[in-house]
Design a protein around this motif. Structure first.
Motif, PDB file in Angstrom:
ATOM      1  N   SER A 171       0.838  -1.203   0.000  1.00 32.38           N
ATOM      2  CA  SER A 171       0.000   0.000   0.000  1.00 32.38           C
ATOM      3  C   SER A 171       0.866   1.243   0.000  1.00 32.38           C
ATOM      4  O   SER A 171       2.033   1.215   0.399  1.00 32.38           O
ATOM      5  CB  SER A 171      -0.935   0.014   1.205  1.00 32.38           C
ATOM      6  N   CYS A 172       0.272   2.354  -0.440  1.00 32.52           N
ATOM      7  CA  CYS A 172       0.970   3.636  -0.522  1.00 32.52           C
ATOM      8  C   CYS A 172       0.665   4.461   0.725  1.00 32.52           C
ATOM      9  O   CYS A 172      -0.498   4.633   1.105  1.00 32.52           O
ATOM     10  CB  CYS A 172       0.533   4.392  -1.770  1.00 32.52           C
ATOM     11  N   SER A 173       1.702   4.991   1.348  1.00 27.40           N
ATOM     12  CA  SER A 173       1.532   5.800   2.553  1.00 27.40           C
ATOM     13  C   SER A 173       0.876   7.141   2.262  1.00 27.40           C
ATOM     14  O   SER A 173       0.364   7.784   3.178  1.00 27.40           O
ATOM     15  CB  SER A 173       2.883   6.038   3.233  1.00 27.40           C
ATOM     16  N   TRP A 174       0.902   7.578   1.020  1.00 21.68           N
ATOM     17  CA  TRP A 174       0.264   8.848   0.662  1.00 21.68           C
ATOM     18  C   TRP A 174      -1.217   8.663   0.356  1.00 21.68           C
ATOM     19  O   TRP A 174      -2.075   9.184   1.055  1.00 21.68           O
ATOM     20  CB  TRP A 174       0.962   9.472  -0.550  1.00 21.68           C
ATOM     21  N   CYS A 175      -1.532   7.917  -0.694  1.00 24.31           N
ATOM     22  CA  CYS A 175      -2.919   7.824  -1.168  1.00 24.31           C
ATOM     23  C   CYS A 175      -3.692   6.680  -0.531  1.00 24.31           C
ATOM     24  O   CYS A 175      -4.913   6.587  -0.713  1.00 24.31           O
ATOM     25  CB  CYS A 175      -2.960   7.697  -2.680  1.00 24.31           C
ATOM     26  N   LYS A 176      -3.023   5.781   0.204  1.00 24.45           N
ATOM     27  CA  LYS A 176      -3.631   4.649   0.903  1.00 24.45           C
ATOM     28  C   LYS A 176      -4.152   3.568  -0.051  1.00 24.45           C
ATOM     29  O   LYS A 176      -4.861   2.658   0.383  1.00 24.45           O
ATOM     30  CB  LYS A 176      -4.774   5.084   1.842  1.00 24.45           C
ATOM     31  N   PRO A 194       2.289   8.579 -11.043  1.00 25.35           N
ATOM     32  CA  PRO A 194       2.205   9.651 -10.047  1.00 25.35           C
ATOM     33  C   PRO A 194       1.133   9.312  -9.009  1.00 25.35           C
ATOM     34  O   PRO A 194       0.155   8.633  -9.298  1.00 25.35           O
ATOM     35  CB  PRO A 194       1.802  10.882 -10.868  1.00 25.35           C
ATOM     36  N   CYS A 195       1.329   9.797  -7.797  1.00 27.06           N
ATOM     37  CA  CYS A 195       0.377   9.557  -6.720  1.00 27.06           C
ATOM     38  C   CYS A 195      -0.630  10.695  -6.662  1.00 27.06           C
ATOM     39  O   CYS A 195      -0.263  11.874  -6.799  1.00 27.06           O
ATOM     40  CB  CYS A 195       1.107   9.437  -5.383  1.00 27.06           C
ATOM     41  N   SER A 196      -1.898  10.356  -6.465  1.00 30.80           N
ATOM     42  CA  SER A 196      -2.962  11.367  -6.390  1.00 30.80           C
ATOM     43  C   SER A 196      -3.058  12.003  -5.016  1.00 30.80           C
ATOM     44  O   SER A 196      -3.798  12.969  -4.824  1.00 30.80           O
ATOM     45  CB  SER A 196      -4.305  10.721  -6.731  1.00 30.80           C
ATOM     46  N   LEU A 197      -2.342  11.468  -4.016  1.00 29.89           N
ATOM     47  CA  LEU A 197      -2.383  11.875  -2.612  1.00 29.89           C
ATOM     48  C   LEU A 197      -3.682  11.491  -1.920  1.00 29.89           C
ATOM     49  O   LEU A 197      -3.934  11.880  -0.784  1.00 29.89           O
ATOM     50  CB  LEU A 197      -2.118  13.380  -2.443  1.00 29.89           C
ATOM     51  N   GLY A 198      -4.553  10.761  -2.608  1.00 27.48           N
ATOM     52  CA  GLY A 198      -5.693  10.152  -1.957  1.00 27.48           C
ATOM     53  C   GLY A 198      -6.918  11.021  -1.814  1.00 27.48           C
ATOM     54  O   GLY A 198      -7.055  12.083  -2.433  1.00 27.48           O
ATOM     55  N   ALA A 199      -7.826  10.568  -0.937  1.00 34.17           N
ATOM     56  CA  ALA A 199      -9.134  11.211  -0.778  1.00 34.17           C
ATOM     57  C   ALA A 199      -9.024  12.622  -0.229  1.00 34.17           C
ATOM     58  O   ALA A 199      -9.919  13.443  -0.447  1.00 34.17           O
ATOM     59  CB  ALA A 199     -10.003  10.357   0.150  1.00 34.17           C
ATOM     60  N   HIS A 200      -7.943  12.935   0.474  1.00 39.08           N
ATOM     61  CA  HIS A 200      -7.791  14.260   1.078  1.00 39.08           C
ATOM     62  C   HIS A 200      -6.725  15.089   0.364  1.00 39.08           C
ATOM     63  O   HIS A 200      -6.070  15.939   0.982  1.00 39.08           O
ATOM     64  CB  HIS A 200      -7.449  14.114   2.557  1.00 39.08           C
ATOM     65  N   ALA A 201      -6.575  14.856  -0.942  1.00 40.27           N
ATOM     66  CA  ALA A 201      -5.543  15.574  -1.708  1.00 40.27           C
ATOM     67  C   ALA A 201      -5.733  17.078  -1.648  1.00 40.27           C
ATOM     68  O   ALA A 201      -4.760  17.836  -1.730  1.00 40.27           O
ATOM     69  CB  ALA A 201      -5.562  15.094  -3.160  1.00 40.27           C
ATOM     70  N   ALA A 202      -6.980  17.552  -1.498  1.00 37.15           N
ATOM     71  CA  ALA A 202      -7.238  18.995  -1.494  1.00 37.15           C
ATOM     72  C   ALA A 202      -6.631  19.680  -0.276  1.00 37.15           C
ATOM     73  O   ALA A 202      -6.318  20.877  -0.332  1.00 37.15           O
ATOM     74  CB  ALA A 202      -8.744  19.261  -1.550  1.00 37.15           C
ATOM     75  N   VAL A 203      -6.447  18.957   0.833  1.00 36.18           N
ATOM     76  CA  VAL A 203      -5.906  19.587   2.042  1.00 36.18           C
ATOM     77  C   VAL A 203      -4.459  19.188   2.308  1.00 36.18           C
ATOM     78  O   VAL A 203      -3.805  19.788   3.168  1.00 36.18           O
ATOM     79  CB  VAL A 203      -6.776  19.240   3.279  1.00 36.18           C
ATOM     80  N   VAL A 204      -3.941  18.195   1.593  1.00 42.96           N
ATOM     81  CA  VAL A 204      -2.556  17.757   1.794  1.00 42.96           C
ATOM     82  C   VAL A 204      -1.601  18.741   1.117  1.00 42.96           C
ATOM     83  O   VAL A 204      -1.792  19.117  -0.044  1.00 42.96           O
ATOM     84  CB  VAL A 204      -2.332  16.343   1.232  1.00 42.96           C
ATOM     85  N   TRP A 283      -0.161  10.498   9.669  1.00 42.44           N
ATOM     86  CA  TRP A 283      -0.435   9.425   8.724  1.00 42.44           C
ATOM     87  C   TRP A 283      -1.224   9.942   7.522  1.00 42.44           C
ATOM     88  O   TRP A 283      -0.933   9.605   6.380  1.00 42.44           O
ATOM     89  CB  TRP A 283      -1.181   8.308   9.441  1.00 42.44           C
ATOM     90  N   TYR A 284      -2.209  10.770   7.751  1.00 41.93           N
ATOM     91  CA  TYR A 284      -3.077  11.215   6.664  1.00 41.93           C
ATOM     92  C   TYR A 284      -2.492  12.380   5.867  1.00 41.93           C
ATOM     93  O   TYR A 284      -2.842  12.566   4.700  1.00 41.93           O
ATOM     94  CB  TYR A 284      -4.443  11.638   7.219  1.00 41.93           C
ATOM     95  N   LEU A 285      -1.612  13.171   6.467  1.00 44.66           N
ATOM     96  CA  LEU A 285      -1.117  14.391   5.838  1.00 44.66           C
ATOM     97  C   LEU A 285       0.392  14.330   5.667  1.00 44.66           C
ATOM     98  O   LEU A 285       1.047  13.357   6.026  1.00 44.66           O
ATOM     99  CB  LEU A 285      -1.507  15.607   6.692  1.00 44.66           C
ATOM    100  N   ASN A 286       0.929  15.394   5.090  1.00 41.37           N
ATOM    101  CA  ASN A 286       2.372  15.570   5.073  1.00 41.37           C
ATOM    102  C   ASN A 286       2.819  15.908   6.496  1.00 41.37           C
ATOM    103  O   ASN A 286       2.271  16.827   7.113  1.00 41.37           O
ATOM    104  CB  ASN A 286       2.726  16.725   4.117  1.00 41.37           C
ATOM    105  N   PRO A 287       3.791  15.192   7.052  1.00 38.77           N
ATOM    106  CA  PRO A 287       4.208  15.496   8.429  1.00 38.77           C
ATOM    107  C   PRO A 287       4.623  16.944   8.642  1.00 38.77           C
ATOM    108  O   PRO A 287       4.560  17.435   9.768  1.00 38.77           O
ATOM    109  CB  PRO A 287       5.397  14.542   8.641  1.00 38.77           C
ATOM    110  N   ARG A 288       5.006  17.636   7.561  1.00 38.35           N
ATOM    111  CA  ARG A 288       5.444  19.026   7.715  1.00 38.35           C
ATOM    112  C   ARG A 288       4.287  20.029   7.676  1.00 38.35           C
ATOM    113  O   ARG A 288       4.519  21.230   7.605  1.00 38.35           O
ATOM    114  CB  ARG A 288       6.500  19.370   6.655  1.00 38.35           C
ATOM    115  N   GLN A 289       3.062  19.530   7.744  1.00 30.93           N
ATOM    116  CA  GLN A 289       1.928  20.434   7.913  1.00 30.93           C
ATOM    117  C   GLN A 289       1.222  20.177   9.236  1.00 30.93           C
ATOM    118  O   GLN A 289       0.159  20.726   9.485  1.00 30.93           O
ATOM    119  CB  GLN A 289       0.941  20.307   6.756  1.00 30.93           C
ATOM    120  N   VAL A 290       1.851  19.367  10.100  1.00 31.86           N
ATOM    121  CA  VAL A 290       1.305  19.066  11.423  1.00 31.86           C
ATOM    122  C   VAL A 290       2.290  19.578  12.469  1.00 31.86           C
ATOM    123  O   VAL A 290       3.475  19.232  12.436  1.00 31.86           O
ATOM    124  CB  VAL A 290       1.084  17.548  11.595  1.00 31.86           C
ATOM    125  N   PHE A 291       1.795  20.392  13.420  1.00 33.19           N
ATOM    126  CA  PHE A 291       2.679  21.055  14.376  1.00 33.19           C
ATOM    127  C   PHE A 291       2.206  20.825  15.807  1.00 33.19           C
ATOM    128  O   PHE A 291       1.021  20.955  16.119  1.00 33.19           O
ATOM    129  CB  PHE A 291       2.745  22.560  14.089  1.00 33.19           C
TER     130      PHE A 291
END
Length: 745
Positions: A171-176, A194-204, A283-291
């Motif tokens: 499985s892909c850690s980005w798009c699941k 290319p990876c679509s970044l999954g169901a939450h691509a709009a906020v990733v 897990w769901y986002l880019n770790p660099r957008q979580v603080f």
């Protein structure tokens, strides 16, 4: 020609011949050993095991974020060939961003199998100029996998042995996206796609937006070039914060469909909830957008992402955490200011309730929360300035020991109050600071509040409040009215909610003297409370409505306890001015609309729905909430309700509670059935991979047809669990048909 890299290709532990064979058939056996990533200090003897994102210039590309875990059924990811810990007692760690589990001593062995975590940034080196601006999949082997294969549509065979070594999925850690680990399902083209970044691509926030910056070189040639342009740079309008060098820079590629999200989590809010929820967002986002707000606050992150278009913010914490972020946005003067959504982790959460985010986080999946933030409506919130100065008419004899002439905050979003409620809050804060070990649970805190309130009531410390204050609202002196009322507490309220969900202004729609309360109308509501009306708040009462105004001048003639959004102090005799400061941009949770009809025949929702209601015990819920089918088996039929087809859960609640009052019939409960407890809540049975609770404050936002299809499930914490009920039939006895018995499926 594209050159494969170690983070693009699934890494194959040596002891999995079936997967090795599948990948070999895909044509990957010719791949050369990957080059080390830029910036990876391979010669460093011991690399620190990190549990936070590294924002320094020594950050490693594809570095894992480790948390301790007590899982016993996950085999060490490095495989038997490289695993150096053979004993069961060796501690394990789990990466929050890619969810692999390894023994702590085996972490450095991941370098030998060339497995890195999903990359959260990209290098800005010259040889990366031609690098594709899209994100590639980050493939990971899984020995356990939920859901179904994206290629064949079949489920994944779960291995229930504690030390299963067989890989069942990739499985892909980005798009699941997940595939069976065989050549017929997972093929070579998946690696290059290319990876679509999954169901939450709009906020990733894609890692391609985040670049590692190179430190400027202070060479002689560079310094000569800088001297020529130095006169122009002196006239630059950039502030000191914007001009200093940072190890990472953000270069966004704006899209009208994107709503990039920054998540700020206060781990101190809500017990241990904050620390746990950080891992889910990683897990769901880019770790660099979580603080983590305990690592320095929100300012650095907001400053770094200030140029990202259509940015949204999710504040995970109490109302104080939200106020902290809003004040930081004021300091930075971002134009336009990003709207702020709330995940309530504190105890009061009145602002979160006002904006439909509920009174506290229970167990709603993070995936659903991200969808709510993306779909939420942008609204405005009034914010009010507080300016206090000493009262020149008060003599020095009026100053009490321990009193201060400064307010704890100079702005409020929720309320400003003085009198009885502030005195109780002040007692609590002072006791907690003196003995923090005695205030380590919510139950103890509530008991202390109750005891302090009772003793303060007996002492009558606030009964003479009206004699020592003067209140002028929009030029009108309300002091005579206040002296007639003799309140023990006065609240200047900005939002409808107060004191953990009560509504002190009430619903004055039938009166023409006042307008309904709003959080964006530029008006404050001034409310007086006697002890009687304060007690009535908890059962739906309201205080004495005094006025709605735009400006307040409050004068006190002696030291009085006050609180600003829950922050208390004892303020010396002062003159306090309250005026509108600005409006903050917030995200309000929107009411959901059903995307799937009640039945599979695609018919429109009927005018009336006849729905079976079943309830679940807390014991069964805690044990089985991850398994829908087993939890349905353990549920107990309660009765049948008939509701309009477009009913929300608030209306449905009234129908369900009426089951206990109806005479026995088709829709009523059996006389022998245990009655519903007052704390029951709805369970969402359809919109996520597991059951989860719906906050009572959010019932008006959810339609019946969204949380269930043939049956509504409710959670009753006082119902006996299936394993604890003495009347369960033996396997040889006939199945019961009473509405109180477990449902035969």
């Amino acid at each position: 020609m594209w050159r494969y890299r170690s983070w693009d290709v699934p890494q194959i532990p040596a002891e999995t011949p079936q997967t090795q064979k599948a990948i070999t058939k895909s044509g990957l056996q010719h791949l050369a050993p990957p080059l080390p990533a830029l910036g990876a200090p391979c010669s460093e003897p011991e690399r620190q095991i990190r549990s936070t994102v590294d924002w320094s210039e020594s950050a490693i590309y594809g570095e894992h974020i480790w948390f301790e875990t007590n899982v016993s059924g996950d085999f060490c990811y490095v495989g038997e060939q490289y695993c150096v810990a053979k004993m069961k007692s060796v501690p394990r760690r789990k990466c929050a961003a890619c969810k692999i589990v390894v023994h702590t001593p085996c972490i450095e062995q991941l370098e030998k199998i060339n497995f890195r975590c999903k990359p959260s940034f990209r290098e800005s080196g010259s040889r990366n100029v031609r690098e594709p601006t899209f994100v590639r999949h980050h493939w990971v082997h899984r020995r356990r996998q939920d859901g179904k294969c994206r290629h064949c549509g079949k489920g994944f065979q779960q291995k229930f042995t504690f030390h299963s070594k067989e890989i069942v999925a990739i499985s892909c850690s980005w798009c699941k996206q997940a595939y069976h680990s065989k050549v017929s399902c997972f093929m070579l083209q998946q690696i290059e796609e290319p990876c679509s970044l999954g169901a939450h691509a709009a906020v990733v926030i894609p890692p391609t937006w985040i670049l590692r910056a190179r430190r400027p070189q202070n060479t002689l040639k560079a310094s000569k070039k800088k001297k020529r342009a130095s006169f122009k740079r002196k006239s630059s309008k950039k502030g000191p914060e914007e001009g200093r060098w940072r190890p990472f820079i953000i270069r966004p590629t704006p899209s009208p469909l994107m709503k990039p999200l920054l998540v700020f989590v206060n781990p101190k809010s809500g017990g241990n909830q904050g620390a746990k929820i950080i891992q889910s967002f990683l897990w769901y986002l880019n770790p660099r957008q979580v603080f983590d707000l305990s690592q320095g606050g929100p300012k650095e992150a907001l400053e770094m992402y200030r140029k990202v278009h259509n940015l949204r913010i999710l504040a995970c914490g109490g109302d104080g955490t939200v106020g902290w972020i809003l004040s930081t946005l004021d300091q930075l003067r971002l134009k336009p200011p990003p709207p702020v959504a709330i995940l309530p982790l504190g105890t009061g959460n009145d602002l979160a309730r006002t904006l439909n985010w509920g009174g506290g986080y229970t167990d709603e999946p993070v995936s659903k929360i991200l969808s709510h933030v993306e779909e939420g409506n942008v609204v405005q919130l009034d914010r009010w300035d507080l300016r206090a100065e000493p009262n020149p008419e008060a003599g020095p004899e009026e100053r009490e020991e321990g009193a201060t002439d400064r307010l704890p905050l100079d702005v409020f979003n929720n309320y400003f109050s003085l009198g009885f409620d502030a005195h109780v809050t002040l007692e609590f804060h002072e006791s907690r600071e003196a003995n923090p070990e005695k205030f380590n649970s919510r139950f103890r805190n509530k008991m202390f509040y109750a005891g302090t309130a009772f003793s303060d009531f007996l002492m009558g410390s606030s009964k003479d409040l009206a004699k020592h204050i003067r209140v002028v609202c929009d030029g009108t002196d309300l002091t005579p009215k206040i002296q007639d009322l003799k309140p023990q507490c006065i609240v200047f309220l900005n939002i409808p909610r107060y004191c953990a969900g009560t509504m002190p202004w009430g619903h004055p729609g039938e009166h023409h003297d006042f307008e309904p309360q709003r959080h964006d109308d530029g008006y404050l509501e001034v409310i007086g409370f006697t002890m009687t009306s304060l007690a009535a708040l908890q059962v739906g009462g309201h205080g004495e409505r005094l006025t709605q105004c735009r400006e307040v001048v409050l004068t006190t003639s002696k030291a009085i306890p006050v609180q600003v959004d829950g922050e208390p102090c004892k303020l010396t005799a002062s003159r306090i001015r309250i005026a509108l400061r600005n409006q903050a941009t917030m995200v309000q949770k929107a009411k959901r609309r059903s995307a799937t009809p009640l039945h599979s025949d695609q018919q429109p929702v009927p005018e009336q729905l006849r729905i079976q209601v079943s309830r679940v015990s807390m014991h069964d819920y805690d044990a089985l909430h991850y398994d829908k089918e087993q939890l349905k088996e353990a549920s107990v039929p309660l009765g049948t309700v008939v509701v309009p087809g477009d009913s929300d859960l608030e209306l449905c609640r009234a129908h369900i509670e009426r089951l206990q009052q109806e005479p026995e019939g088709a829709g009523a409960m059996s006389p022998t059935c245990q009655k519903l407890s007052p704390k029951w809540c709805f369970l969402d049975a359809t919109t996520a991979s597991r059951f989860y609770r719906i906050d009572r404050a959010q019932e008006h936002l959810n339609y019946v047809t969204e949380i269930a299809q043939d049956e509504i499930y409710i959670l009753d914490p006082e119902l006996l669990g299936a394993s604890a009920r003495p009347d369960l039939p033996t396997p040889t006895s006939p199945l019961p048909t009473s509405p109180c018995s477990p449902t035969p499926r």
